[in-house]
Design a protein around this motif. Structure first.
Motif, PDB file in Angstrom:
ATOM      1  N   SER A 141       5.551   9.353   2.067  1.00 22.87           N
ATOM      2  CA  SER A 141       4.386   8.483   1.877  1.00 22.87           C
ATOM      3  C   SER A 141       3.090   9.269   1.771  1.00 22.87           C
ATOM      4  CB  SER A 141       4.277   7.490   3.040  1.00 22.87           C
ATOM      5  OG  SER A 141       5.377   6.605   3.045  1.00 22.87           O
ATOM      6  N   GLU A 142       2.988  10.391   2.506  1.00 23.73           N
ATOM      7  CA  GLU A 142       1.767  11.196   2.447  1.00 23.73           C
ATOM      8  C   GLU A 142       1.578  11.825   1.073  1.00 23.73           C
ATOM      9  OE1 GLU A 142      -0.324  11.271   5.068  1.00 23.73           O
ATOM     10  OE2 GLU A 142       1.095  10.010   6.193  1.00 23.73           O
ATOM     11  N   GLY A 143       2.670  12.136   0.390  1.00 22.25           N
ATOM     12  CA  GLY A 143       2.575  12.878  -0.863  1.00 22.25           C
ATOM     13  C   GLY A 143       2.865  12.091  -2.119  1.00 22.25           C
ATOM     14  N   PHE A 144       3.562  10.950  -2.000  1.00 23.32           N
ATOM     15  CA  PHE A 144       4.006  10.284  -3.221  1.00 23.32           C
ATOM     16  C   PHE A 144       3.857   8.769  -3.167  1.00 23.32           C
ATOM     17  CE2 PHE A 144       6.024  14.404  -3.044  1.00 23.32           C
ATOM     18  CZ  PHE A 144       5.721  14.904  -4.303  1.00 23.32           C
ATOM     19  N   SER A 145       2.967   8.272  -2.311  1.00 17.72           N
ATOM     20  CA  SER A 145       2.631   6.851  -2.347  1.00 17.72           C
ATOM     21  C   SER A 145       1.895   6.522  -3.637  1.00 17.72           C
ATOM     22  CB  SER A 145       1.752   6.476  -1.144  1.00 17.72           C
ATOM     23  OG  SER A 145       2.489   6.493   0.060  1.00 17.72           O
ATOM     24  N   VAL A 146       2.105   5.309  -4.117  1.00 15.34           N
ATOM     25  CA  VAL A 146       1.363   4.808  -5.275  1.00 15.34           C
ATOM     26  C   VAL A 146       0.406   3.738  -4.757  1.00 15.34           C
ATOM     27  CG1 VAL A 146       1.514   3.674  -7.520  1.00 15.34           C
ATOM     28  CG2 VAL A 146       3.270   5.332  -6.845  1.00 15.34           C
ATOM     29  N   LEU A 147      -0.818   4.154  -4.509  1.00 14.36           N
ATOM     30  CA  LEU A 147      -1.835   3.288  -3.924  1.00 14.36           C
ATOM     31  C   LEU A 147      -2.872   2.926  -4.980  1.00 14.36           C
ATOM     32  CD1 LEU A 147      -2.293   5.246  -0.568  1.00 14.36           C
ATOM     33  CD2 LEU A 147      -0.856   3.233  -0.991  1.00 14.36           C
ATOM     34  N   GLU A 148      -3.466   1.746  -4.818  1.00 19.62           N
ATOM     35  CA  GLU A 148      -4.360   1.219  -5.848  1.00 19.62           C
ATOM     36  C   GLU A 148      -5.563   2.111  -6.117  1.00 19.62           C
ATOM     37  OE1 GLU A 148      -5.428  -2.661  -4.541  1.00 19.62           O
ATOM     38  OE2 GLU A 148      -3.364  -3.425  -4.534  1.00 19.62           O
ATOM     39  N   ASP A 149      -6.109   2.727  -5.078  1.00 19.55           N
ATOM     40  CA  ASP A 149      -7.369   3.441  -5.235  1.00 19.55           C
ATOM     41  C   ASP A 149      -7.281   4.888  -4.752  1.00 19.55           C
ATOM     42  OD1 ASP A 149      -6.968   2.772  -2.626  1.00 19.55           O
ATOM     43  OD2 ASP A 149      -9.020   2.131  -2.230  1.00 19.55           O
ATOM     44  N   ALA A 150      -6.089   5.466  -4.818  1.00 21.91           N
ATOM     45  CA  ALA A 150      -5.916   6.857  -4.393  1.00 21.91           C
ATOM     46  C   ALA A 150      -5.265   7.657  -5.524  1.00 21.91           C
ATOM     47  CB  ALA A 150      -5.048   6.923  -3.141  1.00 21.91           C
ATOM     48  N   PRO A 151      -5.524   8.968  -5.575  1.00 21.07           N
ATOM     49  CA  PRO A 151      -4.866   9.795  -6.591  1.00 21.07           C
ATOM     50  C   PRO A 151      -3.350   9.716  -6.435  1.00 21.07           C
ATOM     51  CG  PRO A 151      -6.620  11.014  -5.484  1.00 21.07           C
ATOM     52  CD  PRO A 151      -6.418   9.760  -4.704  1.00 21.07           C
ATOM     53  N   ARG A 152      -2.661   9.787  -7.545  1.00 21.87           N
ATOM     54  CA  ARG A 152      -1.200   9.734  -7.520  1.00 21.87           C
ATOM     55  C   ARG A 152      -0.608  11.130  -7.551  1.00 21.87           C
ATOM     56  NH1 ARG A 152      -1.870   4.723 -11.593  1.00 21.87           N
ATOM     57  NH2 ARG A 152      -2.155   3.140  -9.967  1.00 21.87           N
ATOM     58  N   ASN A 153       0.667  11.193  -7.195  1.00 15.17           N
ATOM     59  CA  ASN A 153       1.420  12.460  -7.231  1.00 15.17           C
ATOM     60  C   ASN A 153       0.747  13.549  -6.388  1.00 15.17           C
ATOM     61  OD1 ASN A 153       3.324  11.385  -9.172  1.00 15.17           O
ATOM     62  ND2 ASN A 153       1.747  11.690 -10.738  1.00 15.17           N
ATOM     63  N   LEU A 154       0.338  13.200  -5.170  1.00 13.91           N
ATOM     64  CA  LEU A 154      -0.385  14.165  -4.343  1.00 13.91           C
ATOM     65  C   LEU A 154       0.459  15.393  -4.027  1.00 13.91           C
ATOM     66  CD1 LEU A 154      -2.262  11.750  -1.921  1.00 13.91           C
ATOM     67  CD2 LEU A 154      -3.259  13.168  -3.718  1.00 13.91           C
ATOM     68  N   GLY A 155       1.749  15.211  -3.784  1.00 15.84           N
ATOM     69  CA  GLY A 155       2.600  16.362  -3.516  1.00 15.84           C
ATOM     70  C   GLY A 155       2.679  17.307  -4.693  1.00 15.84           C
ATOM     71  N   THR A 227       6.440   2.229  -2.170  1.00 10.79           N
ATOM     72  CA  THR A 227       5.159   1.994  -1.499  1.00 10.79           C
ATOM     73  C   THR A 227       4.921   0.506  -1.289  1.00 10.79           C
ATOM     74  OG1 THR A 227       4.289   3.958  -2.612  1.00 10.79           O
ATOM     75  CG2 THR A 227       2.690   2.492  -1.583  1.00 10.79           C
ATOM     76  N   ALA A 228       5.199  -0.296  -2.326  1.00 10.58           N
ATOM     77  CA  ALA A 228       4.986  -1.741  -2.208  1.00 10.58           C
ATOM     78  C   ALA A 228       5.857  -2.338  -1.113  1.00 10.58           C
ATOM     79  CB  ALA A 228       5.273  -2.410  -3.551  1.00 10.58           C
ATOM     80  N   GLN A 229       7.098  -1.882  -1.030  1.00  8.69           N
ATOM     81  CA  GLN A 229       7.994  -2.406   0.004  1.00  8.69           C
ATOM     82  C   GLN A 229       7.548  -1.973   1.401  1.00  8.69           C
ATOM     83  OE1 GLN A 229      12.169  -1.775  -0.609  1.00  8.69           O
ATOM     84  NE2 GLN A 229      12.159  -2.579  -2.687  1.00  8.69           N
ATOM     85  N   LEU A 230       7.078  -0.728   1.521  1.00  6.85           N
ATOM     86  CA  LEU A 230       6.579  -0.267   2.820  1.00  6.85           C
ATOM     87  C   LEU A 230       5.349  -1.062   3.231  1.00  6.85           C
ATOM     88  CD1 LEU A 230       6.973   3.605   2.550  1.00  6.85           C
ATOM     89  CD2 LEU A 230       8.105   2.108   4.207  1.00  6.85           C
ATOM     90  N   ALA A 231       4.448  -1.311   2.288  1.00 11.96           N
ATOM     91  CA  ALA A 231       3.243  -2.083   2.597  1.00 11.96           C
ATOM     92  C   ALA A 231       3.618  -3.486   3.077  1.00 11.96           C
ATOM     93  CB  ALA A 231       2.344  -2.156   1.367  1.00 11.96           C
ATOM     94  N   LYS A 232       4.584  -4.103   2.414  1.00  6.23           N
ATOM     95  CA  LYS A 232       5.026  -5.442   2.812  1.00  6.23           C
ATOM     96  C   LYS A 232       5.643  -5.410   4.203  1.00  6.23           C
ATOM     97  CE  LYS A 232       7.851  -9.331   1.228  1.00  6.23           C
ATOM     98  NZ  LYS A 232       8.771  -9.820   0.156  1.00  6.23           N
ATOM     99  N   ARG A 233       6.442  -4.392   4.477  1.00  4.68           N
ATOM    100  CA  ARG A 233       7.078  -4.270   5.783  1.00  4.68           C
ATOM    101  C   ARG A 233       6.029  -4.098   6.887  1.00  4.68           C
ATOM    102  NH1 ARG A 233      12.058  -3.033   7.821  1.00  4.68           N
ATOM    103  NH2 ARG A 233      12.922  -3.044   5.707  1.00  4.68           N
ATOM    104  N   ALA A 268      17.654   1.913  -0.632  1.00  6.07           N
ATOM    105  CA  ALA A 268      16.224   1.644  -0.744  1.00  6.07           C
ATOM    106  C   ALA A 268      15.638   2.523  -1.846  1.00  6.07           C
ATOM    107  CB  ALA A 268      15.538   1.943   0.582  1.00  6.07           C
ATOM    108  N   PRO A 269      14.561   2.091  -2.494  1.00 10.16           N
ATOM    109  CA  PRO A 269      13.964   2.940  -3.539  1.00 10.16           C
ATOM    110  C   PRO A 269      13.494   4.264  -2.961  1.00 10.16           C
ATOM    111  CG  PRO A 269      12.493   1.118  -2.947  1.00 10.16           C
ATOM    112  CD  PRO A 269      13.805   0.853  -2.285  1.00 10.16           C
ATOM    113  N   GLY A 270      13.574   5.312  -3.750  1.00  5.73           N
ATOM    114  CA  GLY A 270      13.146   6.627  -3.313  1.00  5.73           C
ATOM    115  C   GLY A 270      11.788   6.990  -3.880  1.00  5.73           C
ATOM    116  N   PHE A 271      11.209   8.049  -3.355  1.00  4.26           N
ATOM    117  CA  PHE A 271       9.932   8.542  -3.863  1.00  4.26           C
ATOM    118  C   PHE A 271      10.159   9.279  -5.180  1.00  4.26           C
ATOM    119  CE2 PHE A 271       9.208   8.096   0.692  1.00  4.26           C
ATOM    120  CZ  PHE A 271       8.011   7.397   0.699  1.00  4.26           C
TER     121      PHE A 271
END
Length: 472
Positions: A141-155, A227-233, A268-271
């Motif tokens: 999640s620290e490196g490969f979350s897909v967030l609305e307002d954050a840079p993608r592919n951080l890792g 990411t979406a599933q983690l946010a929902k959880r 579960a979906p992977g990063f």
């Protein structure tokens, strides 16, 4: 007798250690700690330090969970607490000058792994005249979350920052910044492919080695499912502010719960990498066939046997195979051809070979066919006697690093793995890094492939039947 070699970087002086003619510098930061105000942001510059920084211990590891279940009994992990996780480690021949450079990027499905594993010791490469570097990057999640307002592919951005650090600083260790070979296995191989797909990073890479690495990035929606599933959880929004309020440990706990009960057919979906205008405009599998960087690439004959233990394979029925075929858009004809190619194989084994080829072997074959005179291809085929792993995923690493007595290697390969094969593979990798020649011809019109086994041989690529029917 050991000494304390010292060198000066653009950010300050570092002191390492020396043994048997090799200088080792560990835990050197190439980017600022990605926590606090830097969390879920692109890698930030390192602050310069005063005095001499001790570089004799590995830096902290990225937040992660150890492997679980059967895989956890085979693959080790290292945990080092702390925030300064974006660090590099260097092994250099004493007195090196303009030596070729090898940058190693570890695997772990983009959510596990560390450069601190003893298996990844760079001494054998340094003794061969190569400056060896390994790096850490953000995971999960620290490196490969897909967030609305954050840079993608951080890792991936972290790895690009690490590569830029190598190009900028490696001359201080005796390395040639124009002779960098980027090398990775599994997710690390995917990151090497991602770096090659970026124009800025590709310009810094002289050669590349991809071991069992997926080559595809996904559309944002698909890459963002985890990411979406983690946010929902967690009951939060999929944005930076909400995720930054959740500690790394809480995100790991949520990921553990999300993955509980996963199976080979319903996990579960992977990063994954997200196609992104800023950090990865095109999927690597589309770009790599168009570039002129020399690449050594390959896979293992039975990759899937690490991912799917025997009991999981036995549980894959014909009905489950057909459901997976439909979900993955695999034609019926492909399944028929795989059954013919593997007479006597169980339904689970046919499924495993389909997964292996769809994820790894078919993409690398398409890459080699697109640029046959710039690509060296291998297949690692030596069968491990452990747990019927055969030539499973990650088994080749102990041979490439020539560390057959390392605990990690023994868990996968047993105590009697052939040293001659390790000598051969390590020499081949050294040859490619040093002069672009691993000791066998490029793929070419004859599909030349080095088959690494108890008795190795260079042959036309094996088992191409059916791969042309797979999607991708």
């Amino acid at each position: 007798m050991t000494s304390s070699p010292q060198t000066t970087l653009s950010t300050g002086a570092v002191r390492g250690s020396e043994h048997e003619g090799v200088a080792r510098f560990l835990g050197i930061p190439f980017a600022a700690p990605p926590f606090g105000e830097n969390r879920f942001r692109a890698p930030q510059p390192v602050r310069a330090w005063k005095g001499v920084r001790e570089a004799t211990q590995f830096g902290p590891t990225a937040p992660q969970l150890p492997y679980a279940g059967a895989i956890g009994e085979l693959l080790g992990s290292v945990r080092i607490d702390g925030d300064d996780i974006l660090t590099a480690n260097v092994w250099a021949p004493i007195g090196a000058s303009s030596a070729p450079v090898l940058l190693w990027i570890h695997g772990g499905a983009l959510e596990r792994g560390t450069a601190a594993l003893p298996l990844y010791d760079g001494t054998v490469f340094a003794k061969a005249g190569i400056v060896f570097v390994s790096i850490n990057y953000r995971l999960g999640s620290e490196g490969f979350s897909v967030l609305e307002d954050a840079p993608r592919n951080l890792g991936l951005r972290d790895a690009a920052a690490g590569l830029a650090w190598v190009q900028r600083e490696i001359s201080a260790f005796g390395g040639d910044p124009t002779q960098i070979t980027a090398m990775g296995e599994s997710a690390g191989g995917a990151i090497v492919a991602g770096l090659l797909a970026r124009e800025d990073s590709r310009a810094l890479i002289h050669r590349a080695i991809i071991e069992s690495g997926p080559l595809a990035a996904q559309p944002v929606k698909k890459a963002g499912r985890v990411t979406a599933q983690l946010a929902k959880r967690l009951g939060i929004r999929s944005d930076r502010a909400a995720f930054a309020e959740v500690s790394p440990e809480q995100l790991l706990d949520a990921r553990k719960a999300q993955s509980a009960g996963s199976s080979p057919l319903g996990g579960a979906p992977g990063f994954q990498f997200a196609i992104d205008p800023e950090s990865l405009p095109r999927s690597p599998h589309e770009v790599l066939g168009e570039i002129d960087t020399p690449i050594l690439i390959g896979s293992n004959t039975d990759e899937y046997r690490l991912w799917f233990p025997p009991e999981a394979l036995a549980g894959i029925s014909e009905l489950k195979l057909q459901a997976a075929r439909i979900l993955s858009r695999i034609p019926r004809r492909a399944v028929r051809e795989y059954r013919s190619a593997f007479p006597g194989a169980s339904t689970g084994e046919v499924f495993g070979q389909l997964v292996t080829d769809m994820l790894l072997r078919a993409p690398l074959s398409r890459l080699a066919a697109a640029r046959p005179d710039l690509t060296h291809v291998y297949e690692f085929a030596w069968p491990s006697p452990v747990r019927d792993l055969r030539a499973a995923h990650a088994l080749e690493l102990g041979f490439v690093f020539d560390r057959l007595t390392d605990d990690e290697t023994v868990r996968l390969a047993g105590p009697g793995a052939p040293q001659a094969l390790a000598d051969e593979m390590n020499a081949a990798w050294i040859g490619f890094v040093t002069n672009g020649d691993p000791g066998w011809p490029v793929y070419g019109s004859g599909r030349q492939t080095r088959i690494f086994d108890a008795t190795s041989a260079t042959l036309p690529q094996r088992r191409t039947t059916g791969m042309d029917l797979l999607p991708g």
